[in-house]
Design a protein around this motif. Structure first.
Motif, PDB file in Angstrom:
ATOM      1  N   GLN A  82      88.464 116.931  54.636  1.00 20.18           N
ATOM      2  CA  GLN A  82      88.969 115.568  54.500  1.00 20.18           C
ATOM      3  C   GLN A  82      89.886 115.446  53.280  1.00 20.18           C
ATOM      4  OE1 GLN A  82      85.177 113.555  54.493  1.00 20.18           O
ATOM      5  NE2 GLN A  82      85.339 113.049  56.670  1.00 20.18           N
ATOM      6  N   MET A  83      89.508 116.069  52.180  1.00 16.62           N
ATOM      7  CA  MET A  83      90.338 116.046  50.984  1.00 16.62           C
ATOM      8  C   MET A  83      91.667 116.765  51.251  1.00 16.62           C
ATOM      9  SD  MET A  83      89.517 117.255  47.037  1.00 16.62           S
ATOM     10  CE  MET A  83      88.291 118.343  47.625  1.00 16.62           C
ATOM     11  N   PHE A  84      91.620 117.885  51.948  1.00 20.02           N
ATOM     12  CA  PHE A  84      92.810 118.661  52.289  1.00 20.02           C
ATOM     13  C   PHE A  84      93.761 117.834  53.158  1.00 20.02           C
ATOM     14  CE2 PHE A  84      94.598 122.599  54.516  1.00 20.02           C
ATOM     15  CZ  PHE A  84      95.434 122.931  53.452  1.00 20.02           C
ATOM     16  N   ILE A  85      93.217 117.136  54.141  1.00 18.44           N
ATOM     17  CA  ILE A  85      94.014 116.272  55.014  1.00 18.44           C
ATOM     18  C   ILE A  85      94.657 115.156  54.198  1.00 18.44           C
ATOM     19  CG2 ILE A  85      93.864 114.550  56.874  1.00 18.44           C
ATOM     20  CD1 ILE A  85      91.660 116.444  58.117  1.00 18.44           C
ATOM     21  N   ASP A  86      93.883 114.520  53.328  1.00 17.72           N
ATOM     22  CA  ASP A  86      94.415 113.446  52.488  1.00 17.72           C
ATOM     23  C   ASP A  86      95.561 113.930  51.607  1.00 17.72           C
ATOM     24  OD1 ASP A  86      92.569 111.669  53.571  1.00 17.72           O
ATOM     25  OD2 ASP A  86      91.166 111.852  51.888  1.00 17.72           O
ATOM     26  N   GLN A  87      95.458 115.118  51.086  1.00 20.61           N
ATOM     27  CA  GLN A  87      96.471 115.664  50.181  1.00 20.61           C
ATOM     28  C   GLN A  87      97.696 116.201  50.908  1.00 20.61           C
ATOM     29  OE1 GLN A  87      94.302 118.610  47.949  1.00 20.61           O
ATOM     30  NE2 GLN A  87      93.408 117.094  46.558  1.00 20.61           N
ATOM     31  N   MET A  88      97.499 116.862  52.040  1.00 18.50           N
ATOM     32  CA  MET A  88      98.582 117.607  52.686  1.00 18.50           C
ATOM     33  C   MET A  88      99.145 116.939  53.945  1.00 18.50           C
ATOM     34  SD  MET A  88      99.002 120.311  50.794  1.00 18.50           S
ATOM     35  CE  MET A  88      99.962 121.344  51.859  1.00 18.50           C
ATOM     36  N   GLY A  89      98.350 116.153  54.640  1.00 20.47           N
ATOM     37  CA  GLY A  89      98.816 115.566  55.897  1.00 20.47           C
ATOM     38  C   GLY A  89      99.220 116.656  56.882  1.00 20.47           C
ATOM     39  N   ASP A  90     100.299 116.436  57.625  1.00 24.43           N
ATOM     40  CA  ASP A  90     100.737 117.400  58.644  1.00 24.43           C
ATOM     41  C   ASP A  90     101.305 118.682  58.042  1.00 24.43           C
ATOM     42  OD1 ASP A  90      99.881 115.742  60.661  1.00 24.43           O
ATOM     43  OD2 ASP A  90     101.890 115.002  61.185  1.00 24.43           O
ATOM     44  N   ASP A  91     101.538 118.702  56.738  1.00 23.30           N
ATOM     45  CA  ASP A  91     102.009 119.933  56.079  1.00 23.30           C
ATOM     46  C   ASP A  91     100.964 121.053  56.132  1.00 23.30           C
ATOM     47  OD1 ASP A  91     104.471 118.849  55.514  1.00 23.30           O
ATOM     48  OD2 ASP A  91     103.954 118.289  53.460  1.00 23.30           O
ATOM     49  N   ILE A  92      99.742 120.700  56.513  1.00 21.63           N
ATOM     50  CA  ILE A  92      98.693 121.708  56.706  1.00 21.63           C
ATOM     51  C   ILE A  92      99.186 122.791  57.667  1.00 21.63           C
ATOM     52  CG2 ILE A  92      96.433 122.106  57.775  1.00 21.63           C
ATOM     53  CD1 ILE A  92      95.649 119.288  56.840  1.00 21.63           C
ATOM     54  N   PHE A  93      99.950 122.384  58.655  1.00 18.20           N
ATOM     55  CA  PHE A  93     100.352 123.286  59.731  1.00 18.20           C
ATOM     56  C   PHE A  93     101.704 123.967  59.464  1.00 18.20           C
ATOM     57  CE2 PHE A  93      97.925 119.723  61.655  1.00 18.20           C
ATOM     58  CZ  PHE A  93      96.737 120.418  61.853  1.00 18.20           C
ATOM     59  N   ALA A  94     102.310 123.695  58.334  1.00 17.20           N
ATOM     60  CA  ALA A  94     103.635 124.277  58.032  1.00 17.20           C
ATOM     61  C   ALA A  94     103.535 125.745  57.679  1.00 17.20           C
ATOM     62  CB  ALA A  94     104.283 123.528  56.880  1.00 17.20           C
TER      63      ALA A  94
END
Length: 94
Positions: A82-94
């Motif tokens: 959840q923290m990772f999603i909050d920080q990165m958003g869709d950039d997780i998949f870049a």
């Protein structure tokens, strides 16, 4: 060979817990808690998925942290995801 396998046991190629984790939805992402047993403890691991257009994107991660119980590892993984999603958003998949 079958006789010896029955007498001495055999290792199967499939993991003992091949159960699909139930996802938890968070802000349009699906978080799968998949703690990995390791030496009597559990390594924090899982994946985050999101459908973007026609594709389903996946980000899998394994952390170096190990905890005593599977439920503790899964709970910690959820908070980290959840923290990772909050920080990165869709950039997780870049």
């Amino acid at each position: 060979m079958g006789l010896f396998s029955r007498l001495f046991g055999s290792k199967t190629s499939e993991p003992a817990s091949a159960v699909e984790a139930e996802p938890i939805e968070y802000k349009g992402y699906f978080i799968y808690q998949e703690a990995m047993e390791e030496g009597g403890q559990y390594r924090i691991a899982g994946r985050i998925t999101k459908k973007i257009g026609e594709d389903t994107k996946t980000h899998r991660f394994i952390r170096s942290d190990v905890l005593a119980t599977e439920s503790d590892a899964n709970e910690f993984m959820l908070k980290k995801a959840q923290m990772f999603i909050d920080q990165m958003g869709d950039d997780i998949f870049a």
